[in-house]
Motif scaffolding. Structure first.
Motif, PDB file in Angstrom:
ATOM      1  N   SER A  74       0.820  -1.211   0.000  1.00  0.00           N
ATOM      2  CA  SER A  74       0.000   0.000   0.000  1.00  0.00           C
ATOM      3  C   SER A  74       0.856   1.263   0.000  1.00  0.00           C
ATOM      4  O   SER A  74       0.468   2.280  -0.579  1.00  0.00           O
ATOM      5  CB  SER A  74      -0.935   0.004   1.211  1.00  0.00           C
ATOM      6  OG  SER A  74      -0.192  -0.017   2.427  1.00  0.00           O
ATOM      7  N   ARG A 110     -10.519   0.081  -8.463  1.00  0.00           N
ATOM      8  CA  ARG A 110     -10.343  -0.474  -7.112  1.00  0.00           C
ATOM      9  C   ARG A 110     -11.407  -1.545  -6.842  1.00  0.00           C
ATOM     10  O   ARG A 110     -12.518  -1.492  -7.379  1.00  0.00           O
ATOM     11  CB  ARG A 110     -10.409   0.641  -6.068  1.00  0.00           C
ATOM     12  CG  ARG A 110      -9.198   1.579  -6.150  1.00  0.00           C
ATOM     13  CD  ARG A 110      -9.282   2.694  -5.134  1.00  0.00           C
ATOM     14  NE  ARG A 110     -10.441   3.557  -5.339  1.00  0.00           N
ATOM     15  CZ  ARG A 110     -10.485   4.537  -6.241  1.00  0.00           C
ATOM     16  NH1 ARG A 110      -9.431   4.785  -7.023  1.00  0.00           N
ATOM     17  NH2 ARG A 110     -11.574   5.272  -6.356  1.00  0.00           N
ATOM     18  N   VAL A 119     -12.798  -4.715  -3.747  1.00  0.00           N
ATOM     19  CA  VAL A 119     -12.761  -5.260  -2.391  1.00  0.00           C
ATOM     20  C   VAL A 119     -12.952  -6.766  -2.482  1.00  0.00           C
ATOM     21  O   VAL A 119     -13.842  -7.247  -3.190  1.00  0.00           O
ATOM     22  CB  VAL A 119     -13.847  -4.623  -1.500  1.00  0.00           C
ATOM     23  CG1 VAL A 119     -14.004  -5.403  -0.197  1.00  0.00           C
ATOM     24  CG2 VAL A 119     -13.501  -3.164  -1.206  1.00  0.00           C
ATOM     25  N   ALA A 146      -8.826  -4.732   0.865  1.00  0.00           N
ATOM     26  CA  ALA A 146      -8.702  -3.740  -0.204  1.00  0.00           C
ATOM     27  C   ALA A 146      -7.822  -4.281  -1.322  1.00  0.00           C
ATOM     28  O   ALA A 146      -6.797  -4.916  -1.080  1.00  0.00           O
ATOM     29  CB  ALA A 146      -8.109  -2.448   0.350  1.00  0.00           C
ATOM     30  N   LEU A 165     -10.475  -3.426   5.456  1.00  0.00           N
ATOM     31  CA  LEU A 165     -11.395  -2.306   5.542  1.00  0.00           C
ATOM     32  C   LEU A 165     -12.574  -2.646   6.444  1.00  0.00           C
ATOM     33  O   LEU A 165     -12.963  -3.806   6.576  1.00  0.00           O
ATOM     34  CB  LEU A 165     -11.941  -1.951   4.154  1.00  0.00           C
ATOM     35  CG  LEU A 165     -10.923  -1.586   3.074  1.00  0.00           C
ATOM     36  CD1 LEU A 165     -11.626  -1.461   1.731  1.00  0.00           C
ATOM     37  CD2 LEU A 165     -10.174  -0.312   3.417  1.00  0.00           C
ATOM     38  N   GLN A 204     -16.456   1.241   4.902  1.00  0.00           N
ATOM     39  CA  GLN A 204     -15.430   1.808   4.026  1.00  0.00           C
ATOM     40  C   GLN A 204     -15.397   1.153   2.649  1.00  0.00           C
ATOM     41  O   GLN A 204     -14.677   1.623   1.766  1.00  0.00           O
ATOM     42  CB  GLN A 204     -14.056   1.675   4.676  1.00  0.00           C
ATOM     43  CG  GLN A 204     -13.884   2.494   5.947  1.00  0.00           C
ATOM     44  CD  GLN A 204     -12.551   2.253   6.612  1.00  0.00           C
ATOM     45  OE1 GLN A 204     -12.042   1.125   6.639  1.00  0.00           O
ATOM     46  NE2 GLN A 204     -11.950   3.304   7.148  1.00  0.00           N
ATOM     47  N   GLU A 218     -16.562   3.595  -0.052  1.00  0.00           N
ATOM     48  CA  GLU A 218     -15.583   4.679  -0.186  1.00  0.00           C
ATOM     49  C   GLU A 218     -14.360   4.213  -0.964  1.00  0.00           C
ATOM     50  O   GLU A 218     -13.868   4.914  -1.856  1.00  0.00           O
ATOM     51  CB  GLU A 218     -15.147   5.183   1.187  1.00  0.00           C
ATOM     52  CG  GLU A 218     -16.176   6.001   1.922  1.00  0.00           C
ATOM     53  CD  GLU A 218     -15.650   6.518   3.246  1.00  0.00           C
ATOM     54  OE1 GLU A 218     -16.162   7.534   3.722  1.00  0.00           O
ATOM     55  OE2 GLU A 218     -14.721   5.906   3.799  1.00  0.00           O
ATOM     56  N   TRP A 219     -13.846   3.036  -0.605  1.00  0.00           N
ATOM     57  CA  TRP A 219     -12.644   2.541  -1.266  1.00  0.00           C
ATOM     58  C   TRP A 219     -12.863   2.360  -2.772  1.00  0.00           C
ATOM     59  O   TRP A 219     -12.027   2.745  -3.585  1.00  0.00           O
ATOM     60  CB  TRP A 219     -12.191   1.229  -0.641  1.00  0.00           C
ATOM     61  CG  TRP A 219     -11.106   0.556  -1.425  1.00  0.00           C
ATOM     62  CD1 TRP A 219     -11.213  -0.567  -2.197  1.00  0.00           C
ATOM     63  CD2 TRP A 219      -9.748   0.998  -1.559  1.00  0.00           C
ATOM     64  NE1 TRP A 219     -10.019  -0.866  -2.791  1.00  0.00           N
ATOM     65  CE2 TRP A 219      -9.089   0.077  -2.421  1.00  0.00           C
ATOM     66  CE3 TRP A 219      -9.025   2.063  -1.032  1.00  0.00           C
ATOM     67  CZ2 TRP A 219      -7.748   0.203  -2.767  1.00  0.00           C
ATOM     68  CZ3 TRP A 219      -7.673   2.184  -1.372  1.00  0.00           C
ATOM     69  CH2 TRP A 219      -7.051   1.266  -2.235  1.00  0.00           C
ATOM     70  N   LYS A 221     -10.618   9.529  -1.346  1.00  0.00           N
ATOM     71  CA  LYS A 221     -10.331   8.817  -0.102  1.00  0.00           C
ATOM     72  C   LYS A 221      -9.230   7.764  -0.247  1.00  0.00           C
ATOM     73  O   LYS A 221      -8.806   7.162   0.742  1.00  0.00           O
ATOM     74  CB  LYS A 221     -11.605   8.119   0.389  1.00  0.00           C
ATOM     75  CG  LYS A 221     -12.677   9.044   0.939  1.00  0.00           C
ATOM     76  CD  LYS A 221     -12.371   9.419   2.373  1.00  0.00           C
ATOM     77  CE  LYS A 221     -13.538  10.132   3.025  1.00  0.00           C
ATOM     78  NZ  LYS A 221     -13.283  10.429   4.438  1.00  0.00           N
ATOM     79  N   THR A 222      -8.778   7.537  -1.475  1.00  0.00           N
ATOM     80  CA  THR A 222      -7.882   6.407  -1.730  1.00  0.00           C
ATOM     81  C   THR A 222      -6.621   6.467  -0.883  1.00  0.00           C
ATOM     82  O   THR A 222      -6.275   5.509  -0.179  1.00  0.00           O
ATOM     83  CB  THR A 222      -7.506   6.337  -3.222  1.00  0.00           C
ATOM     84  OG1 THR A 222      -8.696   6.215  -4.004  1.00  0.00           O
ATOM     85  CG2 THR A 222      -6.614   5.143  -3.490  1.00  0.00           C
ATOM     86  N   LEU A 266      -7.199   5.937   2.896  1.00  0.00           N
ATOM     87  CA  LEU A 266      -7.462   4.547   3.268  1.00  0.00           C
ATOM     88  C   LEU A 266      -6.218   3.680   3.115  1.00  0.00           C
ATOM     89  O   LEU A 266      -6.017   2.731   3.878  1.00  0.00           O
ATOM     90  CB  LEU A 266      -8.608   3.994   2.427  1.00  0.00           C
ATOM     91  CG  LEU A 266      -9.983   4.644   2.688  1.00  0.00           C
ATOM     92  CD1 LEU A 266     -11.011   4.156   1.683  1.00  0.00           C
ATOM     93  CD2 LEU A 266     -10.449   4.352   4.108  1.00  0.00           C
ATOM     94  N   LEU A 267      -5.387   3.992   2.125  1.00  0.00           N
ATOM     95  CA  LEU A 267      -4.140   3.236   1.967  1.00  0.00           C
ATOM     96  C   LEU A 267      -3.241   3.365   3.188  1.00  0.00           C
ATOM     97  O   LEU A 267      -2.465   2.459   3.501  1.00  0.00           O
ATOM     98  CB  LEU A 267      -3.380   3.727   0.731  1.00  0.00           C
ATOM     99  CG  LEU A 267      -3.872   3.254  -0.630  1.00  0.00           C
ATOM    100  CD1 LEU A 267      -3.144   4.002  -1.740  1.00  0.00           C
ATOM    101  CD2 LEU A 267      -3.667   1.750  -0.796  1.00  0.00           C
TER     102      LEU A 267
END
Length: 213
Positions: free
Chosen positions: A93, A110, A112, A141, A175, A179, A182-183, A189-190, A193-194
């Motif tokens: 990340s 992206r 999940v 993620a 996550l 989230q 969002e991710w 937000k990337t 969150l990373l």
């Protein structure tokens, strides 16, 4: 009883962070509320087994419309390695935006990865199972790229927190449920969150070597 010899796939899981996880069919109900799909269970089929690099597994991605919805689809775990040799199935990340192989995908595609639990081996070849207390599901993620044979996903890893550190120095970027959207959908937000620390996890080991000291 001494530990059994690891097979090739288990050695891959031990030598590379997050190289094996489990997906249970019951997770299909857990992720239903995150999507607006109909009849997607029929597309995925019944799946209840360990997932290894190279396997095809369910992932959550953007639906591709303007409404900001999500969908579940099947993708293959791992990018073809340089020169077509091996698979690249994890990305750090901290440096993912610095890698040409990953930069576009983590910016635009992206994903999940829903899992029941994942495995990790320590330096003594002991296998640990990691779960989240009070939940049947972990959200990892990741991101995906497109290839001639379809889409391929990669799981992101980050520095281990206190629950993982006794086993390995790295762990998947886990996550919270809130989230997930969002991710996948919010590019602003990337990077935040990373850089977050994953939640604490429960760990279990079927066999732990005993020492005299």
């Amino acid at each position: 009883m001494p530990p059994r010899e690891l097979n090739t796939q288990e050695r891959a899981g031990r030598n590379f962070m997050c190289g094996r996880y489990h997906f249970s069919a019951e997770l299909l109900d857990e992720i239903r509320d995150l999507t607006e799909q109909k009849d997607w269970k029929l597309e995925l089929g019944v799946l209840d087994r360990d997932i290894h690099p190279g396997d095809t597994a369910p992932v959550i991605v953007a639906a591709g419309d303007q409404g900001g919805s999500l969908r579940v689809c099947r993708q293959k775990w791992g990018y073809p390695g340089p020169g077509g040799k091996g698979l690249v199935f994890n990305a750090r990340s901290e440096s993912v935006f610095e890698k040409r192989m990953f930069r576009e995908s983590v910016s635009l595609r992206r994903a999940v990865v829903p899992v029941s639990w994942f495995y990790e081996w320590n330096k003594n070849k002991e296998k640990f199972t990691f779960t989240k207390e009070g939940s049947r599901i972990l959200f990892l993620a990741g991101f995906y790229g497109r290839d001639e044979d379809g889409d391929h996903f990669v799981i992101l890893t980050t520095q281990a927190n206190a629950s993982m550190a006794p086993v390995h120095s790295r762990m998947p970027l886990v996550l919270e449920r809130e989230q997930v959207r969002e991710w996948i959908l919010d590019s602003a937000k990337t990077k935040e969150l990373l850089g977050q620390e994953p939640p604490q996890l429960a760990r279990d080991c079927e066999y732990e070597q005993q020492t005299l000291f």
